[in-house]
Enzyme design. Structure first.
Site, PDB file in Angstrom:
ATOM      1  N   GLU A  37       0.867  -1.153   0.044  1.00 57.65           N
ATOM      2  CA  GLU A  37       0.097  -0.003  -0.068  1.00 57.65           C
ATOM      3  C   GLU A  37       0.767   1.214  -0.011  1.00 57.65           C
ATOM      4  OE1 GLU A  37      -3.103   0.151   2.971  1.00 57.65           O
ATOM      5  OE2 GLU A  37      -4.142  -1.857   1.922  1.00 57.65           O
ATOM      6  N   GLU A  89      -4.440  -8.837   1.205  1.00 58.72           N
ATOM      7  CA  GLU A  89      -5.145  -8.485   2.474  1.00 58.72           C
ATOM      8  C   GLU A  89      -6.486  -8.721   2.058  1.00 58.72           C
ATOM      9  OE1 GLU A  89      -3.993  -5.006   4.570  1.00 58.72           O
ATOM     10  OE2 GLU A  89      -1.768  -5.327   4.082  1.00 58.72           O
TER      11      GLU A  89
HETATM   12  C1  GAL Z   1      -4.356  -2.048   5.398  1.00 50.23           C
HETATM   13  C2  GAL Z   1      -2.781  -2.118   5.841  1.00 50.23           C
HETATM   14  C3  GAL Z   1      -2.571  -2.885   6.864  1.00 50.23           C
HETATM   15  C4  GAL Z   1      -3.349  -2.106   8.085  1.00 50.23           C
HETATM   16  C5  GAL Z   1      -4.860  -2.562   7.681  1.00 50.23           C
HETATM   17  C6  GAL Z   1      -6.036  -2.022   8.784  1.00 50.23           C
HETATM   18  O1  GAL Z   1      -4.537  -0.811   4.419  1.00 50.23           O
HETATM   19  O2  GAL Z   1      -2.060  -2.745   4.744  1.00 50.23           O
HETATM   20  O3  GAL Z   1      -1.196  -2.620   7.425  1.00 50.23           O
HETATM   21  O4  GAL Z   1      -3.273  -1.064   8.382  1.00 50.23           O
HETATM   22  O5  GAL Z   1      -5.053  -1.856   6.571  1.00 50.23           O
HETATM   23  O6  GAL Z   1      -7.158  -2.136   8.264  1.00 50.23           O
END
Ligand code: GAL
Length: 965
Positions: free
Chosen positions: A441, A516
């Site tokens: 990100e 993710e």
């Molecule tokens: C994502 C990020 C993670 C964490 C997560 C929380 O955007 O890559 O590290 O912060 O959000 O929702």
């Protein structure tokens, strides 16, 4: 004789045989010694040198002249007042919480606004035998958070900004080989953060001392790749040799492959190598292995490559590399293949902290966490967002867990690429690692041309270091542009942020996966939302209208063969990012398990669809006093075909389980027994029962294993569970429990998984180091006690100590025969229970010391003056300012330029810790018990008012120790 003593004796005997008097031949093979034990620690300061033990203030300081490490970096610095501890150590987890502290780091009072807790110093002494002279010796750090500076014997070795990289210093030339202690000093500055999640502070990973012959395999100097064809494998073994001597050397290298039982299965041909003085060379051989045992998740079979360096007919180095034989492949339409077999990736993202210990996780805890993840079918682990400790990768190799290994900072300068290279070189022999992630990100670049350029440069570079693994990047937006156009395997962060089908249509040749997914929030054991209490219900809600539940996310990934799989955000809760709440919540709510590794209900959803094990789980618990007659949503997670629900034996209906789904009933609450029966092909195959529990009556202590090893490293992970009079767990019990431990063990941390708990994780003696200040002096007539030794004496007219001294013509002996030196020290506002010790450093040849007017030591000379410390009588001390006076004959110089000691030591204030305590949260808490090196029985007792006390006995068995120094 205890095993470890026997071992030491054998080592000594071996040494005696191999070394001849006079010129001792260096031992043939390498040694890899654990350096975790016996350190000293104290807080320094980021910008006030006085509070930073005078480091960096010398006229010639450590960056000016080699060996000029000053203050606490100096070899002869007196660290007796510092706190003794073993590594790994995370001092952030020992800090109180503060609303002004960082949200992302879980509100620990550390960082810019807390300079007194943001710099830590570590020191350790060790000796090396004379027989080591001529070997190359390196000091290896697995990771220090962060910006560490290391000195040995006052020599500056280097600065490592990264909190995640491993690093080594060759210290052979700086060591004493004559029995004199060698001193390591490490200054760690955790003022700045690297990540937006809890990162800990300190030397939170292992430290090692590696000793080798002059010609040896370089650190992380092997690279094993495997090719499998039919029933045969070819191992390509590459080794980088370093010549640590100044002259050219000729050696040969032989590679041998051992199976998991240690049996030789193949040996490569000897490769002759000529190394120039201080030169490096790479050698590569191919070794066939017939009928290889493949590494897989079910059978994580590991081979060992033994690299032997031979010189003049003798083996001078032997280096072991564990590796696995397996094939990996990504396909743009079909996903991922391990050993030619399709495997849907069912992964989780994780950070590196745990309840009680923060980032300072013993290796045994790494193993336990991996097994917890595997228990619900998690087969892959993304190291978000930094290179892990090597022991975690070892655990993944041994236990069968695939890994995305992730770089910390995206960028394509030499510094960035250098860091990327260090990670890959260190980790590329781990069969668990299937992909390198170059970033996560990166909002400033991911959707634009800069991201495409940087991504392409990093990917091309990474392939020069390891061409066997796919490169990925986790992208949150701009899919189809920027970085996502440049990369081998596209990583989608959250399907709510884009259209994976559209990306696949646009890039039909690019494999992809969900790096993710989820970011759902849930509090373990809570089934309703209460924004005041910071409760998130554990019913797998969507975290926001745009984002998906775990179930919604998995259904998307399960339905699309082109997606190799997904990684849930996250497997475990971690400190920091207490979204959606904020202070006083201090941990995240994203985990499938809480910070202790206690499962939330989602775990059973995943187990239902990520494993073949028959699963049936009901939620919520069935303790709802006051809600009688009201409807309550009851869910079942299961992979049965149908589930029937009963309340107090009355059927609530039988329903068909949708694939990758769950079942729901609205049940009118009445206390009693909620039971589910699961059917497959019409046959009853599973049940789950939830009963209304009565009030908590007893404490249960449940260790993860009955016996532990007496290694000073092994660990028992003890679940504390409250039960009612019928031994039923009480799912709503929140009660303070006190823990006491006897025997050869120590509690190293407690937790309960409550994101709002501001209780301490660690109960440790508070040790602060107080400096003696405002030193003033006058010449005196004798050693006799005069009015100047009283606390109240007015010394306003006196000059600063030491500076006005006049020396004789030869500039060696001060002109006055005696001096009175007056100073003060500031004690904390409460001294109850504290032990205050003066660790004196002589400022005279003979001296008498007065504290608040009373003589605490008289006419001390020589060794007497520095031995132990002087424990100061509590009746003599007061909070705030205290007086200390030294009447002494002055030190003399040997040479006019000698600098005489002008610091009469320091004062340690030690306040003993309270008993270990922790509230249970929804019936559960956790205690981490670590062994010492003594075998025996560890007794853990848990008490709470009104509850039956629990006594747990854990056997700590004699075990081989890791070689340590
Ligand atoms: C994502 C990020 C993670 C964490 C997560 C929380 O955007 O890559 O590290 O912060 O959000 O929702």
């Amino acid at each position: 004789m205890p095993l470890r003593h026997l071992f030491t004796l054998l080592l000594l005997l071996a040494g005696a045989v191999s070394s001849s008097p006079g010129h001792a031949a260096p031992p043939a093979s390498r040694e890899h010694l654990l350096m975790d034990f016996g350190w000293r620690f104290a807080y320094g300061h980021p910008f006030d040198p006085k509070q930073d033990f005078g480091n960096g203030v010398g006229y010639f300081s450590y960056l000016a002249k080699t060996g000029y490490g000053d203050g606490a970096a100096a070899a002869n610095f007196d660290d007796r007042a510092w706190r003794p501890l073993d590594l790994p150590h995370d001092w952030a987890v020992e800090q109180p919480f503060d609303e002004k502290a960082s949200f992302s780091h879980g509100f620990r009072a550390i960082g810019r606004p807390f300079p007194n807790a943001s710099v830590g110093w570590y020191r350790k002494s060790f000796t090396v035998p004379a027989s080591d002279l001529g070997r190359r010796i390196s000091l290896d750090f697995d990771g220090v958070f962060r910006n560490s500076i290391v000195w040995v014997n006052g020599h500056y070795l280097g600065t490592e900004p990264s909190g995640y990289q491993g690093f080594q210093y060759d210290i052979s030339d700086y060591l004493h080989y004559d029995g004199k202690p060698n001193v390591i000093a490490v200054r760690v500055d955790a003022t700045l953060e690297e990540g937006w999640f809890y990162e800990g502070a300190g030397i939170y990973r292992h430290v090692w001392l590696t000793k080798t012959a002059p010609v040896h395999v370089a650190p992380n100097g092997t690279f094993v790749t495997t090719q499998v064809a039919g029933d045969a494998a070819t191992i390509t073994a590459q080794a980088t040799l370093t010549n640590g001597s100044a002259t050219a050397q000729t050696v040969d290298v032989v590679q041998e492959v051992l199976d998991a039982a240690g049996k030789t299965v193949a040996t490569g041909p000897a490769s002759p190598v000529r190394l120039s003085g201080a030169g490096q060379q790479e050698v590569r051989v191919r070794v066939p292995v017939a009928g290889p045992h493949l590494w897989s998740l079910e059978s994580p079979y590991l081979y060992t490559l033994v690299t032997r360096v031979r010189q003049g007919g003798q083996v001078v180095d032997e280096y072991r590399t564990r590796f696995g034989v397996r094939t990996i492949r990504f396909d743009a339409n079909e996903g991922f293949f391990l050993n030619g077999k399709h495997l849907k990736i069912t992964g989780t993202n994780n950070h590196q902290d745990h309840a009680g210990v923060g980032t300072a996780m013993p290796d045994a805890l790494q193993d336990w966490r991996i097994l917890q993840l595997k228990s619900f079918g998690c087969n892959a682990y993304r190291m978000s967002h930094n290179p892990p400790t090597p022991e975690l990768l070892d655990a993944c190799d041994r236990l069968g867990m695939l890994v995305i290994d992730e770089n910390r900072m995206m960028g394509s300068t030499q510094t960035n690429l250098g860091d990327l290279k260090r990670m890959i070189v260190r980790d590329r022999n781990h069969p668990s690692v299937i992909s390198w992630s170059i970033g996560n990100e990166e909002w400033a670049i991911e959707g634009n041309a800069l991201g495409a350029q940087i991504g392409a440069t990093m990917q091309a570079f990474a392939k020069t270091v390891d061409s066997t693994r796919a490169i990925t990047v986790a992208v949150s937006g701009g899919w189809g542009q920027g970085t996502s156009t440049a990369i081998d395997v596209m990583g989608f962060n959250y399907i709510g942020q884009g259209d994976t089908d559209a990306y696949h249509a646009k890039f039909p040749d690019k494999p992809s996966w969900g790096t993710e997914e989820g970011s759902t929030h849930a509090t373990r054991g809570i089934y309703f939302v209460d924004n005041d209490k910071h409760y998130s219900a554990a019913y797998d809600e969507k975290p926001s209208p745009k984002f998906y539940s775990i179930e919604g996310g998995w259904q998307h990934y399960a339905a699309r063969p082109y997606l190799a799989g997904m990684f849930i955000w996250t497997g475990f809760d971690y400190r920091g990012e207490p979204t959606p709440f904020g202070w006083p919540s201090i941990t995240s709510y994203f985990g499938m398990m809480d910070l202790c590794g206690f499962p939330k209900d989602n775990v059973w959803y995943l187990k239902s669809w990520w494993t073949n094990q028959t699963t049936l789980h009901l939620l919520p618990h069935w303790n709802w006093p006051g809600r009688e007659g009201q409807p309550i949503a009851v869910w079942a997670y299961s992979n049965c075909d149908e589930v029937e629900l009963f309340l107090n034996k009355k059927s609530q209906g039988r329903q068909k389980m949708p694939k990758n789904g769950h079942l729901e009933w609205q049940v009118t609450y009445a206390p009693g027994t909620l039971a589910a029966v699961g059917y497959r092909n019409g046959k009853q195959i599973a049940t789950d029962v939830v009963r209304t529990a009565a009030a908590a009556a007893a404490i249960q202590l449940l260790p993860n294993k009955p016996a532990v090893q007496a290694t000073r490293e092994d660990l028992a992970i003890v679940t504390v569970q409250l039960t009612d009079k019928n031994k039923l767990p009480v799912p709503t019990a929140n009660q303070e429990i006190t823990f006491r431990l006897q025997g050869p063990g120590r509690i190293i941390g407690v937790g309960n998984g409550d994101p709002t708990s501001l209780e301490p994780d660690r109960y440790i003696d508070k040790i602060s180091v107080v400096q003696i200040e405002n030193l003033k002096e006058r010449a005196a007539k004798s050693m006799a006690q005069g009015p100047e030794t009283t606390a109240a004496f007015d010394d306003a007219g006196w000059g600063p100590a030491f500076t006005p001294r006049q020396y004789d013509a030869a500039q060696l002996v001060p002109t006055a025969k005696y001096y009175v030196t007056r100073g003060s020290f500031e004690l904390p506002p409460t001294l109850a229970g504290a032990t205050v010790t003066l660790f004196y450093q002589p400022i005279g040849r003979e001296q008498t010391i007065y504290v608040n007017g009373r003589a605490i030591a008289q006419n001390l000379t020589g060794e007497q003056a520095v031995k132990n410390g002087f424990v100061l009588d509590a009746a003599l001390l007061k909070p705030g300012k205290n007086s200390v006076v030294f009447v002494a004959t002055p030190l003399v110089k040997n040479k006019p330029w000698d600098v005489l000691n002008a610091l009469p030591g320091s004062i340690q204030v030690r306040t003993p810790a309270a008993d270990w305590q922790r509230k249970t949260f929804n019936g559960l808490a956790q205690v981490l018990v670590q062994t010492t090196q003594d075998a025996g029985e560890i007794t853990l007792t848990a008490t709470a008012p009104g509850l039956k006390t629990s006594v747990l006995k854990i056997r700590s068995a004699a075990a081989p120790q890791r070689h340590s120094n």
